[in-house]
Design an enzyme around this catalytic site. Structure first.
Site, short mmCIF file in Angstrom:
data_model
loop_
_atom_site.label_atom_id
_atom_site.label_comp_id
_atom_site.label_asym_id
_atom_site.label_seq_id
_atom_site.Cartn_x
_atom_site.Cartn_y
_atom_site.Cartn_z
N LYS A 171 0.95 -1.30 -0.05
CA LYS A 171 0.27 0.24 -0.28
C LYS A 171 0.37 1.37 -0.09
O LYS A 171 0.83 2.47 -0.96
CB LYS A 171 -0.72 0.07 1.32
N ASN A 172 1.57 1.48 1.15
CA ASN A 172 2.52 2.56 1.08
C ASN A 172 4.00 3.19 -0.01
O ASN A 172 4.16 3.35 -0.29
CB ASN A 172 3.80 2.86 2.65
N ARG A 199 -8.99 -0.41 3.85
CA ARG A 199 -7.76 0.65 3.76
C ARG A 199 -6.68 0.41 3.10
O ARG A 199 -6.28 0.60 1.95
CB ARG A 199 -7.68 1.86 4.19
N ARG A 210 0.17 14.72 12.90
CA ARG A 210 0.77 13.83 11.21
C ARG A 210 1.39 15.36 10.71
O ARG A 210 0.58 16.18 9.44
CB ARG A 210 -0.02 13.53 10.37
N CYS A 236 -5.00 8.33 8.65
CA CYS A 236 -5.66 7.44 10.20
C CYS A 236 -5.37 8.86 11.54
O CYS A 236 -3.84 9.16 11.64
CB CYS A 236 -4.40 6.62 10.00
N ASP A 286 3.81 0.59 12.46
CA ASP A 286 2.86 0.04 11.84
C ASP A 286 2.19 -1.64 12.12
O ASP A 286 1.42 -2.06 11.80
CB ASP A 286 2.38 0.24 9.66
C1 EPZ Z 1 4.56 6.48 6.38
O1 EPZ Z 1 2.76 7.85 7.18
C2 EPZ Z 1 3.45 5.99 6.08
N1 EPZ Z 1 2.25 6.02 5.60
C3 EPZ Z 1 2.37 5.63 7.64
O2 EPZ Z 1 2.04 3.81 7.52
C4 EPZ Z 1 3.72 5.29 8.57
O3 EPZ Z 1 3.21 4.86 9.83
C5 EPZ Z 1 4.81 5.81 8.49
O4 EPZ Z 1 5.61 6.41 7.43
C6 EPZ Z 1 6.02 5.49 9.43
O5 EPZ Z 1 6.12 4.79 8.63
C7 EPZ Z 1 2.01 6.43 4.01
O6 EPZ Z 1 3.44 5.59 3.48
C8 EPZ Z 1 1.95 6.64 3.02
P1 EPZ Z 1 6.30 9.91 8.90
P2 EPZ Z 1 4.23 9.86 7.15
O7 EPZ Z 1 5.74 11.23 7.94
O8 EPZ Z 1 4.69 9.01 5.98
C9 EPZ Z 1 6.23 13.32 12.33
C10 EPZ Z 1 -0.06 2.75 7.93
O9 EPZ Z 1 -0.97 2.54 8.70
N2 EPZ Z 1 5.92 13.93 11.38
O10 EPZ Z 1 7.66 9.28 8.02
O11 EPZ Z 1 3.20 10.13 7.04
C11 EPZ Z 1 5.04 12.62 12.24
O12 EPZ Z 1 3.82 12.86 13.34
C12 EPZ Z 1 0.39 4.43 7.69
O13 EPZ Z 1 0.31 2.00 6.54
C13 EPZ Z 1 6.17 15.25 11.69
O14 EPZ Z 1 5.97 15.90 12.70
O15 EPZ Z 1 5.08 9.46 8.06
C14 EPZ Z 1 5.25 11.09 13.17
O16 EPZ Z 1 4.88 11.35 14.08
C15 EPZ Z 1 0.00 5.12 9.30
N3 EPZ Z 1 6.39 16.73 10.16
C16 EPZ Z 1 6.27 11.04 12.07
O17 EPZ Z 1 6.96 12.22 12.32
C17 EPZ Z 1 6.10 16.03 9.12
O18 EPZ Z 1 6.19 16.78 8.56
C18 EPZ Z 1 6.83 9.85 11.54
O19 EPZ Z 1 5.63 10.15 9.96
C19 EPZ Z 1 6.32 14.55 8.60
C20 EPZ Z 1 6.13 13.85 9.83
#
Ligand code: EPZ
Length: 419
Positions: free
Chosen positions: A22-23, A398, A121, A116, A304
């Site tokens: 998916k991701n 999803r 986020r 989610c 995840d």
């Molecule tokens: C990706 O989300 C995945 N989603 C998420 O999977 C997964 O949990 C996550 O990576 C971490 O592995 C997709 O690929 C579509 P991050 P992403 O940016 O890119 C903070 C699922 O269940 N952060 O690595 O949104 C953020 O709030 C989903 O399949 C900031 O503060 O994750 C989080 O706490 C859920 N500022 C952490 O970093 C930013 O600009 C990691 O987020 C970006 C992120």
């Protein structure tokens, strides 16, 4: 609304074949619009998040043809116009269109992405990347207008190894002038899949999978083909199902290295597994040792898989601990597990849980609050005594292709219904 019904305590045996990630697919599809010719993305999972992205593609005017698991995308007919909130808010990955449109047309207008509800986020790191390459960002009433006369390569240090910010900075840099260096980049396999795709088109990107990624801008991206890697989170979730109630359950078409952290934790608990180049065979066992899990960016233990793992840790003899370091609100499945008979305490800062086991789970009426919380409740329902009903199961669809069919095929008493 959809609900899943499960009669628990049925041993799972046979083979579950894992679908495309998916991701990964959620990043590959928006990335395709950077190409100046048609692309083909194969092994695309049939899940509702992909339909949401496809809706944006079609809205922008791209030509999309689909056959079996393959998607051919011709973005030469795209019109770069504002992406409305009602379609961008359906999922987090819609913001990959922000960087791809900015990278291609030097202008984009769209609303804050969805996804989610597992934490605030924010997208500050993505915007940091845009600004570093010379873009102006105007945010008003949840709508972003981002534009640049020129995009010029730069050094971007990410405050945290964000998956999304790493991919977004790559997409905006791939056609920029000169070199961009991303430091403290995320190392997830999905990022490597996206970079392979772009390099297949003729991009010049090195270091994907490491914390330093170098992108030298190019002017033209040509026709290419890419296969979506197997979904390591789907794979890990079914491996945990096998650990819970499997008998020689085979999880097929996987890359075992991508779930190494999970495999090591299962070994710590006392599991033996038969691990082969592209599959894994596991059976349940008793007298499980309690463990400590800390979620981290790749190659650490995936956040995840944290909620699915919680269901398994209720079977351990003793106290297990989970530290959730990525998201601030990812224990919404816990009250439902406790309703089913688990004994789990959440820390005041909502970042740690203590799971006292072994506890026997009983069927109950519960609700999926997000995708992975829903997956956890499916696993709990598979081992619980009696019937479990999981409301709002749309969340689960999803991210899991044909989850009911796949589990029925290995002996689960599970069905889904519209109510
Ligand atoms: C990706 O989300 C995945 N989603 C998420 O999977 C997964 O949990 C996550 O990576 C971490 O592995 C997709 O690929 C579509 P991050 P992403 O940016 O890119 C903070 C699922 O269940 N952060 O690595 O949104 C953020 O709030 C989903 O399949 C900031 O503060 O994750 C989080 O706490 C859920 N500022 C952490 O970093 C930013 O600009 C990691 O987020 C970006 C992120």
């Amino acid at each position: 609304m959809k609900q899943i019904k499960i009669i628990g305590n049925q041993t799972l045996t046979g083979t579950i074949t894992v679908s495309g990630s998916k991701n990964s697919a959620l990043a590959l599809i928006p990335a395709s619009i950077l190409c100046d010719e048609q692309v083909t993305i194969d092994n695309v999972p049939k899940i509702s998040d992909i339909e949401a992205l496809n809706e944006i593609l079609t809205y922008l005017g791209a030509k999309v043809t689909r056959e079996n698991g393959a998607m051919a995308i011709d973005s030469s007919t795209i019109v770069n116009k504002e992406i409305p909130e009602e379609i961008s808010k359906k999922l987090r990955a819609s913001y990959y269109f922000m960087s791809a449109l900015l990278g291609k047309y030097k202008k984009v207008e769209m609303y804050f992405p969805g996804g989610c509800k597992i934490g605030a986020r924010p997208i500050d790191q993505t915007l940091k990347g845009f600004r570093a390459l010379g873009a102006k960002v105007i945010e008003k009433d949840n709508k972003y207008t981002v534009f640049a006369d020129k995009l010029i390569g730069a050094r971007v240090y990410l405050d945290m190894p964000s998956v999304g910010a790493t991919i977004n900075t790559i997409l905006v840099a791939v056609k920029a002038e000169g070199e961009t260096i991303i430091e403290n980049a995320a190392k997830e396999p999905e990022i490597v899949n996206v970079v392979t795709f772009l390099n297949n088109m003729g991009a010049n990107i090195r270091g994907a999978g490491t914390s330093t990624i170098r992108i030298t801008g190019v002017n033209y991206l040509k026709k290419c083909y890419i296969e979506v890697i197997p979904d390591r989170i789907e794979a890990g979730t079914y491996v945990i199902a096998g650990a819970l109630i499997g008998k020689n359950l085979k999880i097929d078409k996987i890359i075992p290295e991508h779930i190494e952290a999970l495999i090591l934790k299962l070994k710590e608990m006392g599991f033996d597994m038969n691990i082969n180049p592209d599959n894994l065979i596991i059976s349940t066992k008793n007298n499980l040792k309690p463990i400590k899990v800390t979620t981290l960016g790749y190659p650490g233990f995936a956040t995840d898989l944290q909620q699915p793992m919680t269901a398994l840790l209720t079977k351990c003899n003793g106290e297990s601990i989970i530290d959730e370091t990525i998201y601030e609100n990812r224990f919404q499945n816990v009250p439902y597990l406790n309703q089913m008979g688990a004994n789990i305490k959440v820390s005041e800062d909502n970042r740690k849980i203590i799971i006292k086991g072994e506890t026997k789970l009983n069927g109950a009426k519960v609700k999926a609050t997000d995708l992975r919380a829903g997956a956890c409740l499916v696993l709990a329902g598979l081992v619980a005594e009696g019937q479990t009903i999981i409301e709002e199961s749309e969340h689960i669809l999803r991210g899991f292709e044909k989850i009911v069919d796949k589990l029925q095929a290995v002996g689960a008493k599970i069905e889904i219904e519209e109510i």
